[in-house]
Design a protein around this motif. Sequence first.
Motif, PDB file in Angstrom:
ATOM      1  N   GLU A   1       1.325  -1.531  -0.102  1.00  0.00           N
ATOM      2  CA  GLU A   1       0.282   0.128   0.506  1.00  0.00           C
ATOM      3  C   GLU A   1       0.939   1.016   0.194  1.00  0.00           C
ATOM      4  O   GLU A   1       0.720   2.286  -0.443  1.00  0.00           O
ATOM      5  N   GLU A   2       1.951   0.993   0.849  1.00  0.00           N
ATOM      6  CA  GLU A   2       2.847   2.913   1.001  1.00  0.00           C
ATOM      7  C   GLU A   2       3.635   2.233  -0.077  1.00  0.00           C
ATOM      8  O   GLU A   2       3.960   3.272  -0.593  1.00  0.00           O
ATOM      9  N   ASN A   3       4.343   1.082  -1.318  1.00  0.00           N
ATOM     10  CA  ASN A   3       4.967   1.434  -2.191  1.00  0.00           C
ATOM     11  C   ASN A   3       3.899   1.112  -3.726  1.00  0.00           C
ATOM     12  O   ASN A   3       3.812   0.128  -3.945  1.00  0.00           O
ATOM     13  N   ASP A   4       2.629   2.040  -4.251  1.00  0.00           N
ATOM     14  CA  ASP A   4       2.409   1.279  -5.400  1.00  0.00           C
ATOM     15  C   ASP A   4       2.347   1.970  -6.336  1.00  0.00           C
ATOM     16  O   ASP A   4       2.018   3.576  -6.436  1.00  0.00           O
ATOM     17  N   PRO A   5       2.984   1.855  -7.504  1.00  0.00           N
ATOM     18  CA  PRO A   5       2.903   3.128  -8.339  1.00  0.00           C
ATOM     19  C   PRO A   5       2.226   4.218  -8.449  1.00  0.00           C
ATOM     20  O   PRO A   5       2.105   4.773  -9.891  1.00  0.00           O
TER      21      PRO A   5
ATOM     22  N   SER B   1      -0.157   5.155  -6.829  1.00  0.00           N
ATOM     23  CA  SER B   1      -1.604   5.650  -5.945  1.00  0.00           C
ATOM     24  C   SER B   1       0.132   6.707  -5.206  1.00  0.00           C
ATOM     25  O   SER B   1      -0.468   7.808  -5.247  1.00  0.00           O
ATOM     26  N   ASP B   2       1.105   6.332  -5.289  1.00  0.00           N
ATOM     27  CA  ASP B   2       2.276   6.849  -4.713  1.00  0.00           C
ATOM     28  C   ASP B   2       2.427   8.313  -4.853  1.00  0.00           C
ATOM     29  O   ASP B   2       2.786   8.662  -6.029  1.00  0.00           O
ATOM     30  N   LYS B   3       2.391   8.358  -3.739  1.00  0.00           N
ATOM     31  CA  LYS B   3       2.593  10.515  -3.894  1.00  0.00           C
ATOM     32  C   LYS B   3       3.630  10.845  -4.032  1.00  0.00           C
ATOM     33  O   LYS B   3       4.242  12.080  -4.156  1.00  0.00           O
ATOM     34  N   ARG B   4       4.885  10.202  -4.166  1.00  0.00           N
ATOM     35  CA  ARG B   4       6.408  10.347  -3.266  1.00  0.00           C
ATOM     36  C   ARG B   4       6.458  10.617  -4.594  1.00  0.00           C
ATOM     37  O   ARG B   4       8.103  11.268  -5.582  1.00  0.00           O
ATOM     38  N   ILE B   5       6.722  10.665  -6.243  1.00  0.00           N
ATOM     39  CA  ILE B   5       6.110  10.690  -7.323  1.00  0.00           C
ATOM     40  C   ILE B   5       5.475  10.735  -8.296  1.00  0.00           C
ATOM     41  O   ILE B   5       4.220  11.364  -7.930  1.00  0.00           O
ATOM     42  N   PRO B   6       6.177  11.653  -9.151  1.00  0.00           N
ATOM     43  CA  PRO B   6       5.635  13.150  -9.957  1.00  0.00           C
ATOM     44  C   PRO B   6       4.337  12.300 -10.654  1.00  0.00           C
ATOM     45  O   PRO B   6       3.115  12.782 -10.825  1.00  0.00           O
ATOM     46  N   TYR B   7       3.951  10.805 -11.133  1.00  0.00           N
ATOM     47  CA  TYR B   7       3.589  10.528 -12.114  1.00  0.00           C
ATOM     48  C   TYR B   7       3.030   9.258 -11.887  1.00  0.00           C
ATOM     49  O   TYR B   7       4.311   8.069 -11.277  1.00  0.00           O
ATOM     50  N   HIS B   8       1.799   8.671 -11.803  1.00  0.00           N
ATOM     51  CA  HIS B   8       1.565   7.384 -11.673  1.00  0.00           C
ATOM     52  C   HIS B   8       1.302   6.606 -12.898  1.00  0.00           C
ATOM     53  O   HIS B   8       0.975   6.484 -14.250  1.00  0.00           O
ATOM     54  N   TYR B   9       1.320   4.902 -12.734  1.00  0.00           N
ATOM     55  CA  TYR B   9       1.248   4.013 -13.814  1.00  0.00           C
ATOM     56  C   TYR B   9       1.206   2.352 -12.766  1.00  0.00           C
ATOM     57  O   TYR B   9       1.494   2.570 -12.020  1.00  0.00           O
ATOM     58  N   SER B  10       0.916   1.752 -13.948  1.00  0.00           N
ATOM     59  CA  SER B  10       1.247   0.115 -13.452  1.00  0.00           C
ATOM     60  C   SER B  10       1.221  -0.878 -14.599  1.00  0.00           C
ATOM     61  O   SER B  10       1.796  -0.422 -16.018  1.00  0.00           O
ATOM     62  N   VAL B  11       1.512  -2.109 -14.467  1.00  0.00           N
ATOM     63  CA  VAL B  11       1.581  -2.558 -15.400  1.00  0.00           C
ATOM     64  C   VAL B  11       1.178  -2.501 -16.884  1.00  0.00           C
ATOM     65  O   VAL B  11       1.772  -3.250 -17.703  1.00  0.00           O
ATOM     66  N   ASP B  12      -0.480  -2.850 -16.754  1.00  0.00           N
ATOM     67  CA  ASP B  12      -1.267  -2.727 -17.645  1.00  0.00           C
ATOM     68  C   ASP B  12      -1.074  -1.387 -19.086  1.00  0.00           C
ATOM     69  O   ASP B  12      -1.847  -0.915 -19.538  1.00  0.00           O
ATOM     70  N   ASN B  13      -0.095   0.007 -17.689  1.00  0.00           N
ATOM     71  CA  ASN B  13      -0.531   1.389 -18.623  1.00  0.00           C
ATOM     72  C   ASN B  13       0.981   2.170 -17.987  1.00  0.00           C
ATOM     73  O   ASN B  13       1.064   2.584 -17.423  1.00  0.00           O
ATOM     74  N   MET B  14       1.340   2.113 -18.492  1.00  0.00           N
ATOM     75  CA  MET B  14       3.565   1.954 -18.533  1.00  0.00           C
ATOM     76  C   MET B  14       3.752   3.997 -18.745  1.00  0.00           C
ATOM     77  O   MET B  14       4.779   4.364 -18.102  1.00  0.00           O
TER      78      MET B  14
ATOM     79  N   GLY C   1       3.171   5.953 -17.338  1.00  0.00           N
ATOM     80  CA  GLY C   1       3.316   7.242 -16.257  1.00  0.00           C
ATOM     81  C   GLY C   1       5.003   6.979 -15.586  1.00  0.00           C
ATOM     82  O   GLY C   1       5.647   7.834 -15.323  1.00  0.00           O
ATOM     83  N   LYS C   2       5.204   5.905 -16.167  1.00  0.00           N
ATOM     84  CA  LYS C   2       6.828   5.549 -15.578  1.00  0.00           C
ATOM     85  C   LYS C   2       7.796   6.421 -16.800  1.00  0.00           C
ATOM     86  O   LYS C   2       8.711   7.239 -15.543  1.00  0.00           O
ATOM     87  N   TRP C   3       7.557   6.245 -17.850  1.00  0.00           N
ATOM     88  CA  TRP C   3       8.038   7.216 -18.953  1.00  0.00           C
ATOM     89  C   TRP C   3       8.105   8.494 -18.782  1.00  0.00           C
ATOM     90  O   TRP C   3       9.711   9.078 -18.678  1.00  0.00           O
ATOM     91  N   LYS C   4       7.594   9.547 -17.915  1.00  0.00           N
ATOM     92  CA  LYS C   4       7.468  10.587 -17.301  1.00  0.00           C
ATOM     93  C   LYS C   4       7.972  10.638 -16.465  1.00  0.00           C
ATOM     94  O   LYS C   4       8.635  11.522 -16.099  1.00  0.00           O
ATOM     95  N   ASP C   5       8.077   9.706 -15.212  1.00  0.00           N
ATOM     96  CA  ASP C   5       8.654   9.737 -14.684  1.00  0.00           C
ATOM     97  C   ASP C   5      10.375   9.884 -14.336  1.00  0.00           C
ATOM     98  O   ASP C   5      11.432  10.601 -13.461  1.00  0.00           O
ATOM     99  N   LYS C   6      10.479   9.252 -15.625  1.00  0.00           N
ATOM    100  CA  LYS C   6      12.068   8.625 -16.364  1.00  0.00           C
ATOM    101  C   LYS C   6      12.670  10.602 -16.204  1.00  0.00           C
ATOM    102  O   LYS C   6      13.720  11.142 -15.712  1.00  0.00           O
TER     103      LYS C   6
ATOM    104  N   GLN D   1      11.918   7.189  -3.669  1.00  0.00           N
ATOM    105  CA  GLN D   1      11.059   6.625  -4.084  1.00  0.00           C
ATOM    106  C   GLN D   1      10.953   7.322  -6.416  1.00  0.00           C
ATOM    107  O   GLN D   1      10.791   5.996  -6.954  1.00  0.00           O
ATOM    108  N   ARG D   2      11.724   8.083  -6.276  1.00  0.00           N
ATOM    109  CA  ARG D   2      11.712   8.874  -7.877  1.00  0.00           C
ATOM    110  C   ARG D   2      12.754   7.860  -8.449  1.00  0.00           C
ATOM    111  O   ARG D   2      12.681   7.922  -9.653  1.00  0.00           O
TER     112      ARG D   2
END
Length: 480
Positions: A256-260, A262-275, A277-282, A366-367
């Motif tokens: 729950e604390e470490n969920d990409p 919903s994690d408030k510590r990272i700028p963009y959110h993502y999931s295994v089915d929609n990545m 947000g990860k490329w924006k975080d990069k 986290q980022r």
Amino acid sequence: MKVAVVSFEVYPLAKVGGLADVAGALPKALKKKGIDVSIFMPFHKKVKDNVKKLELPLKKVLDEFDLGLDTTEKASLFQTILPGTDIPVYLVENAHYFSSEDVYGSPDGGEQAIFFTKAVLESIKKMGEPFDVIHANDWQTGLLPVYLKTVYSNDAIFSRTATVYTIHNLGYQGIFDRLYMDFAKLPGYLFNPDGVEFYGKLNFMKGGIIFSDIVNTVSPTYAQEIKTPEYGEKLEGVLQARSDVLYGVLNGIDYEENDPSSDKRIPYHYSVDNMDGKWKDKEELQKEMGLEVKPDIPVIGLISRLVDQKGLDLVNDVMRYVMSCGVQFVLLGTGDKKYEESFSNLAKEFPGKAGVKIGFDINLAQRIYAGSDFFLMPSRYEPCGLGQMYSLRYGTIPIVRYTGGLADTVNEFDGEKGNGFGFKPYDSAYLARTIVKALYYYNRKDDMKTLIRNAMTTDLSWERSAQEYLKLYNLALKNH
């Protein structure tokens, strides 16, 4: 079952290392399984600050009381809750021992640990609420099982209390002068090779290993490794002698604390089915760390204490070669000056390609987990390791040395199965070869998608680990 978890640090009240994450997450998982769990920790200055910041309830449970130690210092007991739960956290207060800005900043770590341990036991007596199991963690609480089997052996409130002792890192044992036996008011007969004596010194962790009903460490592989001279830190004989009660339970992480997603510590959110947000975080990580913003260039992250244990001598050996392979590198950590200087120099040598932050920043960490493509962890030894678990959760592929918990959590990718890359010989050439292999798959986009999916669907939750600890608690009660 009524369980007390005793730890020097508990996230988010106080965090220095992985122990805090375990002590903060395991009780929540136990609670979900119907266990009546409480936490005992020191009332560090940092904890006081965080209780205020998190707006947690706080009440005094016990006024000042004497501990029967060779000191006039007294303890008080306060109570708050673990944030987001109703789990009670009992806080041992004393201005002399727990006023430092740092969790482990006391001028006398031995006295501090003894004072805390004795205060926990005296608090339980004064509250009059027996626990079925006391779960002690690391060397700071190593004398707790010793006290229970000696000084408190005839106390009715502890007559049915079993002990589980968890070794989070055998490299830190709490070794002090024999005079600390006098401060602790422990029986002199304990100071012998079959007791707490260790090459003429008092060894807190040895006491915990010998006197606990169950001993465990934080991964199955590490539980086997520490019975050998290579990893045993001169306690391999003691651990072999107690091998009938020695277990390995792999840590988990708080999902729950470490969920990409919903994690408030990272700028963009993502999931295994929609990545997406990860490329924006990069991209955001590249900007933050002063790197060239290039979506196709692989980013290798490293978050660590900068000490020999973490395999940083290997990283130093290969990093300039790796940088020539067209990668970017980000590092967050603090520790030995030689490593702080060498990595700072690397950033100067490769501007726009290497970004280094000396220090500790939990939000930046986290980022880095979210924004990197690969996560480097070539440890000399690693009891469990949490970094590789966080990286897997965030779809960042671990590159590890297969030892301890790293061997238990990372499986070599073969184009279809597996969630990371690793090597066994402690040799920089093997690290370089493994990084090159990872970069090969990075350029095979379909394989990389499979690898990321495998990583993010790896189950490293506390649900699994809590079930194993329940088994250990029941075994401890049986042994007791």
